[in-house]
Design an enzyme around this catalytic site. Structure first.
Site, short mmCIF file in Angstrom:
data_model
loop_
_atom_site.label_atom_id
_atom_site.label_comp_id
_atom_site.label_asym_id
_atom_site.label_seq_id
_atom_site.Cartn_x
_atom_site.Cartn_y
_atom_site.Cartn_z
N CYS A 195 37.26 39.07 44.59
CA CYS A 195 37.74 38.03 43.69
C CYS A 195 38.91 37.26 44.32
CB CYS A 195 38.15 38.65 42.36
SG CYS A 195 39.07 37.55 41.28
N HIS A 196 38.81 35.95 44.33
CA HIS A 196 39.86 35.10 44.89
C HIS A 196 41.18 35.29 44.14
CE1 HIS A 196 42.04 31.55 46.21
NE2 HIS A 196 42.11 31.12 44.95
#
Length: 474
Positions: free
Chosen positions: A174-175
């Site tokens: 996840c960014h």
């Protein structure tokens, strides 16, 4: 003057025959009775026709006013989509795109059985007890690695050991989680330096949801990162009559996280309701979305999808199974208008005449499944016979075609609508009074004339027969 009246008599259409020159016959009597019965029957039929109305249907180009908006009403339950992330979007072929509509949309938490969640008593029977060492107590002297993610092995023991535990449920891909990681590690170190293990009042921890999928699902984690606050082993708070999860939605900076931890330590048991970073996350896994949206009368799409500005989603986890309780276009007719529709509609009304998707269930059998419903909407305008109460009104119907497919995009439920440019116009008209008067005169005059002709024929025939009989006798 007498001479003038004498000339007027010459144009009399109805010249009279002296009564002594007429002859009554039995045949004429029967024909008179039959003619009277026929005239009464035909007059009654004509009167009934005059009192009734006729309905005509025709296809015309849509006559809706320009820039008129259309109302889409919906009530849909998603048993595996959290209200924390559920959004309603609408877009159309003109480029209009509205995201996360909230003004006319109501969200209600539901359970997996799609039952509305109200007041409930906490049930902790499903939670396993904390793990102990061989002597049946926590090992207070064991080394705690505050940077190591929790697992299903030590998760419950950690919750039982500290009055307050703030847990970051994350996914390495996840960014947003990657951006939060250095901040979280720094905040964790500062909080544990300020409140060491011997203090034991608060603990920062994290859970890798790619490694502990069942643990994250058990806590209804759908977006990453999700920061939950656990007090005395649970994260339940009461909002109204509903149990919710306590979440942190403040700024993701070290200063904000440390300040948030400081605000929690004095309470160590009850939520600090005045803290702006506290928020409620639904405790149940599902969400019911109900309401309406106003759209332009052009092809468009109504989308139900999980979205959050500060979270990422694992598409393989998203389950868009849903039950459509109702979806109808336009305003529902009043009981009086509904009766008019039943009476005047060309094809009659069935139970689902305006709601073809009603009570239909759509199951996501595979991961990353998107459901699309394609609706073709037709407008029927009813123009009843003008009266003090009646007026023209519109009724929308649609045909529905549903399809489920797998896509790399985030799973969603989409309702694509397309309005037909052709409008069905149903008009109810009544016969003019002069038509009734003309037809009534034609009935009386026609039957009387035909009966008179028959009577004359029969009378002359009988006279000929009598003469023939007298000639034979002579």
């Amino acid at each position: 003057m007498a001479r003038l009246f004498s000339k007027l008599k010459a144009i009399d259409f109805f010249k009279k025959i002296p009564s002594d020159l007429t002859e009554a016959t039995l045949t004429g009597a029967w024909l008179s009775l039959l003619a009277a019965v026929i005239m009464v029957f035909l007059f009654a039929a004509e009167l009934a026709s005059f009192l009734s109305t006729t309905t005509s249907s025709q296809l015309v180009v849509d006559r809706s006013p320009p820039n008129e908006l259309l109302k889409l009403n919906f009530n849909i339950s998603f048993p595996a989509l959290s209200c924390e992330f559920a959004t309603v979007d609408v877009s159309d072929s003109l480029g209009t795109r509205r995201m996360n509509l909230t003004k006319t949309v109501r969200k209600m938490a539901i359970d997996v059985e799609m039952v509305r969640v109200g007041s409930a008593v906490e049930d902790t029977s499903h939670k396993p007890g904390p793990k102990y060492d061989e002597e049946g107590r926590f090992d207070e002297d064991q080394d705690i690695d505050i940077t190591a993610p929790l697992s299903h092995v030590n998760f419950e023991a950690t919750l039982a050991r500290y009055p307050i535990v703030i847990i970051n449920f994350y996914a390495p891909w996840c960014h947003w989680c990657q951006r939060l990681e250095p901040t979280w590690e720094a905040a964790t170190k500062e909080v544990h330096d300020k409140y060491p293990e011997w203090d034991g009042r608060i603990r920062f921890a994290k859970v890798d949801c790619t490694q502990e999928m069942e643990l994250c699902r058990d806590h209804f984690i759908q977006g990453f990162p999700s920061i939950r606050v656990f007090r005395k082993g649970h994260d339940d708070i009461m909002i109204g009559e509903t149990h919710q999860h306590e979440s942190y939605l403040g700024d993701r900076t070290k200063e904000s996280l440390v300040a948030f931890a400081d605000s929690l330590v004095p309470s160590a048991g009850q939520p600090h309701r005045k803290h702006a970073a506290l928020a409620a996350a639904p405790q149940t896994s599902g969400c019911n979305l109900a309401g309406f949206v106003m759209v332009k009368k052009v092809p468009g799409t109504l989308s139900f999808v999980a979205r959050s500005e500060g979270h990422s989603f694992d598409h393989a986890w998203m389950n868009m199974t849903h039950l459509v309780h109702s979806f109808h276009v336009g305003t529902r007719p009043s009981p009086r208008k509904y009766q008019q529709l039943r009476r005047l509609h060309p094809a009659g009304l069935t139970a689902d005449w305006a709601d073809k998707l009603r009570d239909q269930f759509f199951l996501s059998e595979h991961a990353q499944s998107t459901h699309e419903h394609y609706l073709q909407v037709v407008l029927t305008t009813i123009e009843p016979r003008r009266s003090r109460h009646a007026g023209s009104y519109d009724a929308y119907e649609y045909t529905a075609h549903s399809h489920t497919y797998q896509s790399d995009a985030i799973p969603s439920a989409r309702i694509t609508y397309d309005l037909s440019p052709i409008q069905i116009l149903v008009q109810e008209t009544a016969r003019p009074w002069y038509h009734f008067l003309t037809t009534s005169c034609a009935i009386i005059g026609g039957v009387f004339t035909v009966a008179g002709i028959l009577d004359a024929l029969l009378y002359q025939s009988m006279k000929v027969v009598k003469k023939m009989n007298l000639g034979k006798q002579g």
